[in-house]
Enzyme design. Structure first.
Site, PDB file in Angstrom:
ATOM      1  N   ARG A  47       0.824  -1.218   0.000  1.00 38.87           N
ATOM      2  CA  ARG A  47       0.000   0.000   0.000  1.00 38.87           C
ATOM      3  C   ARG A  47       0.845   1.248   0.000  1.00 38.87           C
ATOM      4  O   ARG A  47       0.430   2.289  -0.488  1.00 38.87           O
ATOM      5  CB  ARG A  47      -0.871   0.020   1.259  1.00 38.87           C
ATOM      6  N   LYS A 146      -0.111 -18.871   7.077  1.00 38.89           N
ATOM      7  CA  LYS A 146      -0.924 -19.136   8.247  1.00 38.89           C
ATOM      8  C   LYS A 146      -1.056 -17.860   9.080  1.00 38.89           C
ATOM      9  O   LYS A 146      -0.269 -16.934   8.860  1.00 38.89           O
ATOM     10  CB  LYS A 146      -0.325 -20.262   9.075  1.00 38.89           C
ATOM     11  N   HIS A 176       5.843 -23.312   7.398  1.00 45.44           N
ATOM     12  CA  HIS A 176       7.281 -23.290   7.092  1.00 45.44           C
ATOM     13  C   HIS A 176       8.063 -24.340   7.876  1.00 45.44           C
ATOM     14  O   HIS A 176       9.174 -24.692   7.484  1.00 45.44           O
ATOM     15  CB  HIS A 176       7.872 -21.880   7.249  1.00 45.44           C
ATOM     16  N   LYS A 180      11.736 -27.126   6.908  1.00 48.26           N
ATOM     17  CA  LYS A 180      13.014 -27.200   7.635  1.00 48.26           C
ATOM     18  C   LYS A 180      13.720 -28.512   7.301  1.00 48.26           C
ATOM     19  O   LYS A 180      13.099 -29.569   7.245  1.00 48.26           O
ATOM     20  CB  LYS A 180      12.775 -27.068   9.145  1.00 48.26           C
ATOM     21  N   GLU A 214      10.842 -20.438  22.018  1.00 47.64           N
ATOM     22  CA  GLU A 214      11.464 -19.251  21.422  1.00 47.64           C
ATOM     23  C   GLU A 214      11.926 -18.327  22.533  1.00 47.64           C
ATOM     24  O   GLU A 214      11.281 -18.248  23.582  1.00 47.64           O
ATOM     25  CB  GLU A 214      10.448 -18.490  20.572  1.00 47.64           C
ATOM     26  N   ASP A 233      -1.318 -19.795  16.861  1.00 49.01           N
ATOM     27  CA  ASP A 233      -0.121 -19.354  16.136  1.00 49.01           C
ATOM     28  C   ASP A 233       0.837 -20.512  15.856  1.00 49.01           C
ATOM     29  O   ASP A 233       1.472 -20.566  14.810  1.00 49.01           O
ATOM     30  CB  ASP A 233       0.592 -18.271  16.973  1.00 49.01           C
ATOM     31  N   HIS A 238       2.180 -25.686  13.222  1.00 47.99           N
ATOM     32  CA  HIS A 238       3.541 -26.248  13.250  1.00 47.99           C
ATOM     33  C   HIS A 238       3.639 -27.525  14.106  1.00 47.99           C
ATOM     34  O   HIS A 238       4.162 -28.537  13.657  1.00 47.99           O
ATOM     35  CB  HIS A 238       4.535 -25.223  13.798  1.00 47.99           C
ATOM     36  N   LYS A 338       6.781 -18.414  24.016  1.00 54.08           N
ATOM     37  CA  LYS A 338       7.654 -17.279  23.729  1.00 54.08           C
ATOM     38  C   LYS A 338       8.365 -16.889  25.011  1.00 54.08           C
ATOM     39  O   LYS A 338       7.905 -17.190  26.105  1.00 54.08           O
ATOM     40  CB  LYS A 338       6.827 -16.107  23.209  1.00 54.08           C
TER      41      LYS A 338
HETATM   42  C1  BG6 Z   1       5.551 -18.282  12.950  1.00 59.36           C
HETATM   43  C2  BG6 Z   1       4.826 -17.675  14.127  1.00 59.36           C
HETATM   44  O1  BG6 Z   1       4.697 -19.107  12.211  1.00 59.36           O
HETATM   45  O2  BG6 Z   1       6.649 -19.041  13.418  1.00 59.36           O
HETATM   46  C3  BG6 Z   1       5.754 -16.828  14.975  1.00 59.36           C
HETATM   47  O3  BG6 Z   1       3.753 -16.882  13.654  1.00 59.36           O
HETATM   48  C4  BG6 Z   1       6.982 -17.624  15.363  1.00 59.36           C
HETATM   49  O4  BG6 Z   1       5.098 -16.351  16.143  1.00 59.36           O
HETATM   50  C5  BG6 Z   1       7.608 -18.284  14.134  1.00 59.36           C
HETATM   51  O5  BG6 Z   1       7.903 -16.735  15.970  1.00 59.36           O
HETATM   52  C6  BG6 Z   1       8.719 -19.230  14.558  1.00 59.36           C
HETATM   53  O6  BG6 Z   1       9.385 -19.694  13.410  1.00 59.36           O
HETATM   54  P1  BG6 Z   1      10.894 -20.155  13.491  1.00 59.36           P
HETATM   55  O7  BG6 Z   1      11.169 -20.743  12.166  1.00 59.36           O
HETATM   56  O8  BG6 Z   1      11.692 -18.910  13.772  1.00 59.36           O
HETATM   57  O9  BG6 Z   1      10.968 -21.113  14.618  1.00 59.36           O
END
Ligand code: BG6
Length: 487
Positions: A47, A146, A176, A180, A214, A233, A238, A338
Site C-alpha cells: 500500500r 498461516k 514453514h 526445515k 522461542e 499461532d 507447526h 515465547k
Molecule cells: C511463525 C509464528 O509461524 O513461526 C511466529 O507466527 C513464530 O510467532 C515463528 O515466531 C517461529 O518460526 P521459526 O522458524 O523462527 O521457529
C-alpha cells in the site's frame, strides 16, 4: 531452462515484515545460487506509495540485516534487485488490479505464483480480485500463509472463497516448519532406513515430546498476536504437522496426496478433548517480566499493542493421544512458548526401558534410548544409547551418537522458505498442507479453545527466561516423565 524456471512471483504484503525478513532473503539466496535466473520476475505489492528505487533501498537495507554477513554481497544483491519490482496499490480495491494486469502482461503460459503475505482476512478479497481481473491462468498458484482462519468456520470460509478461484492443486498452504531440513530428515530417517520402523510403535516407544521454544517475545506484532495466541499461532499448525510426520504410516510414495492422506489420518486419530481433559491435559501461560540471555525483558502485558489485562496465552503445553493401533497409550507431549529460556525446537522420541535391568546404571541422566531430532538452533540428530563405563566394573552410562548437519554437510543449509518458495514455483505440493488437514487440525483445537474460553484452564504466569509455567512440568512429571531440555 524448463518452463518452470521462468516465473512471475507476486508478493501481496511485499513491503511487510514477512517479505522483508524471510521471503526476499530466501529468494536472494536461491537467485545467487541458480545459474540462469533470466526468467525470474518478482513483484512486491504494497500500500505504501514507494517508487521502485525507494522500495529497493528499503529491501536492500533489510536484506543486509537478515542475511548472514558472510552470504551478503553487494554484487549478488544488485543482480537480484534487477529481478525485483514494486507496485503500490490497494489490494482490496478491484480497480487497482489494472496496474497488475499491465505489469504482468499477457504471459498466460508462464508460471505465476501469488503469495499472500498479508493478514488472512484479505486472502479471499485478493483471490476474488485476481479472478475478476483475469489473472488466474492454469499455470497460476496461490500461496497462503498461516494462520488460516481463527477456527473451523472461518478457515472453511477462507478455503471456500479461495477455492472458488483456484483449484485445490493450485493452492499452496504454507507451514514453514515442513520446509526445515531436519523435518525432511525425519522423513528420510523413518522411510529411508530399515532400522527404526520395527521399533516405531507403542511396543517400543514410551513417549514423544515436541517442543518449540522461542526466546523472542511478541516483537512488533503485539496487536496481531494478541488476537491469536500460541495455540492458534503455533500448535494448530507447526506442532501438529510435526506430530503428523512422527506418527504417520509409511505412505506409498512421497507424492503430495500419498503423504497428505497419511498425515490426515493422524489428525483424525487425535483423541478429541472433553472439557475435563482440557483442564487436566493442557496448560496455558503468559510471560511476565524476566531476563532472557542475561538481559531484562518486559512482561507480555507491558509489550506494545497489548491491551491491559489481556488473557492471551504465549505458552501452551498439551498431552495429546493418537488413537490407533500404532500409538495407543503413547503420550505425545507438545509445548511451545515465547520468551523461554532457550531457542530450541526438538522432537524427542523416548523408547521403553529394557524388560529386565541386567546391568547397573552408573550415572544420573536418562537411562533409556532416546532419539533427539533438533530443528533449531543447530539441526541434527542424536541417538542416546547405553554403553559400558570404561574400567573394571560392568556398569552403564548413556552416551550419544551425534549427527550434526552443519558439521557433516559443509556449506550453508537451505532456509525453510527457500525450499518452499521454489517448491511452489515448481508446483510441488508435498510439503504444503491440504484443505482437509487444516479442517481436521481445527476440529481438534476448537474444543480446547472452547474450554479455555469458559475458564477450563486458568492462565498461568511464567517469568520470561524460564521453561514456562511450573504446571507444565507437573503435566508430565505426574506420569513419571520429564521434559527434555538439552540442545
Ligand atoms: C511463525 C509464528 O509461524 O513461526 C511466529 O507466527 C513464530 O510467532 C515463528 O515466531 C517461529 O518460526 P521459526 O522458524 O523462527 O521457529
Amino acid at each position: 531452462m524448463t518452463p518452470q524456471d521462468s516465473f512471475d512471483l507476486v508478493i501481496f504484503g511485499g513491503s511487510g515484515d514477512l517479505s522483508m525478513r524471510k521471503l526476499l532473503p530466501a529468494l536472494y539466496h536461491r537467485h545467487r545460487d541458480t545459474r540462469d535466473t533470466s526468467g525470474w520476475r518478482i513483484l512486491a505489492i504494497g500500500r505504501q506509495a514507494l517508487t521502485r528505487e525507494q522500495f529497493l533501498a528499503v529491501a536492500q537495507e533489510r536484506g543486509r540485516r537478515h542475511i548472514a554477513a558472510a552470504d551478503f554481497s553487494d554484487s549478488a544483491w544488485a543482480a537480484f534487485a534487477e529481478r525485483l519490482d514494486y507496485i503500490s496499490m490497494d489490494c482490496a480495491a478491484a480497480a487497482d488490479y489494472t496496474h497488475l494486469v499491465k505489469r504482468l502482461g499477457s504471459t498466460g503460459e508462464r508460471v505465476r505464483v501469488f503469495y499472500m503475505a498479508t493478514t488472512p482476512t484479505l486472502f479471499s478479497t485478493i483471490c476474488g480480485n485476481l479472478g475478476k481481473a483475469g489473472l488466474v491462468t492454469p499455470q497460476s498458484r496461490v500461496v497462503l500463509e498461516k494462520p488460516l482462519g481463527r477456527d473451523l468456520a472461518s478457515a472453511a470460509r477462507i478455503n471456500g472463497e479461495v477455492g472458488a478461484v483456484f483449484a485445490e492443486h493450485q493452492i499452496f498452504r504454507i507451514d514453514h516448519y515442513l520446509g526445515k531440513e531436519a523435518v525432511q530428515n525425519l522423513i528420510a530417517l523413518r522411510f529411508g532406513n530399515v532400522l527404526f520402523e520395527s521399533l516405531w510403535n507403542r511396543n517400543c516407544i514410551r513417549d514423544v515430546q515436541i517442543t518449540i521454544a522461542e526466546t523472542v517475545g511478541v516483537e512488533d506484532r503485539g496487536e496481531f498476536y494478541d488476537g491469536i495466541g500460541a495455540l492458534r499461532d503455533m500448535m494448530q499448525n507447526h506442532l501438529l504437522q510435526l506430530l503428523c510426520i512422527v506418527a504417520m504410516e509409511p505412505p506409498t510414495s512421497i507424492d503430495a496426496d500419498a503423504m497428505r492422506d497419511e498425515k490426515l489420518k493422524v489428525l483424525r486419530a487425535l483423541r478429541p478433548m472433553s472439557a475435563k481433559d482440557v483442564a487436566a491435559q493442557t496448560v496455558r501461560g503468559q510471560y511476565r517480566a524476566g531476563a532472557v540471555g542475561g538481559a531484562a525483558v518486559p512482561g507480555y502485558l507491558e509489550e506494545e499493542g497489548i491491551p491491559a489485562g489481556s488473557e492471551t496465552e504465549t505458552f501452551v503445553a498439551i498431552k495429546a493421544q493418537v488413537d490407533n493401533w500404532r500409538w495407543a497409550g503413547v503420550p505425545f507431549y507438545l509445548r511451545t512458548g515465547k520468551r523461554m529460556q532457550e531457542r530450541l525446537a526438538q522432537i524427542v522420541v523416548t523408547f521403553r526401558d529394557v524388560p529386565h535391568a541386567l546391568l547397573p546404571v552408573s550415572t544420573s541422566g536418562s537411562p533409556c534410548n532416546r532419539l533427539v531430532i533438533t530443528l533449531q538452533p543447530d539441526e541434527g540428530l542424536k541417538l542416546n544409547i547405553m554403553a559400558k563405563v570404561p574400567g573394571e566394573a560392568m556398569a552403564l552410562r548413556p552416551v550419544s551418537l551425534d549427527l550434526s548437519f552443519t558439521r557433516t554437510y559443509r556449506g550453508r543449509q537451505w532456509e525453510a522458505y527457500e525450499r518452499l518458495l521454489m517448491d511452489a514455483v515448481h508446483g510441488k505440493l508435498t510439503l504444503f498442507v491440504r484443505r482437509d488437514e487444516v479442517d481436521a487440525a481445527w476440529r481438534w483445537v476448537e474444543p480446547i479453545l472452547g474450554a479455555w474460553a469458559t475458564q477450563g484452564a486458568p492462565l498461568k504466569q511464567y517469568p520470561a527466561g524460564s521453561w514456562g509455567p511450573v504446571s507444565s512440568n507437573a503435566l508430565i512429571v505426574r506420569e513419571g516423565h520429564t521434559w527434555h531440555e538439552e540442545s
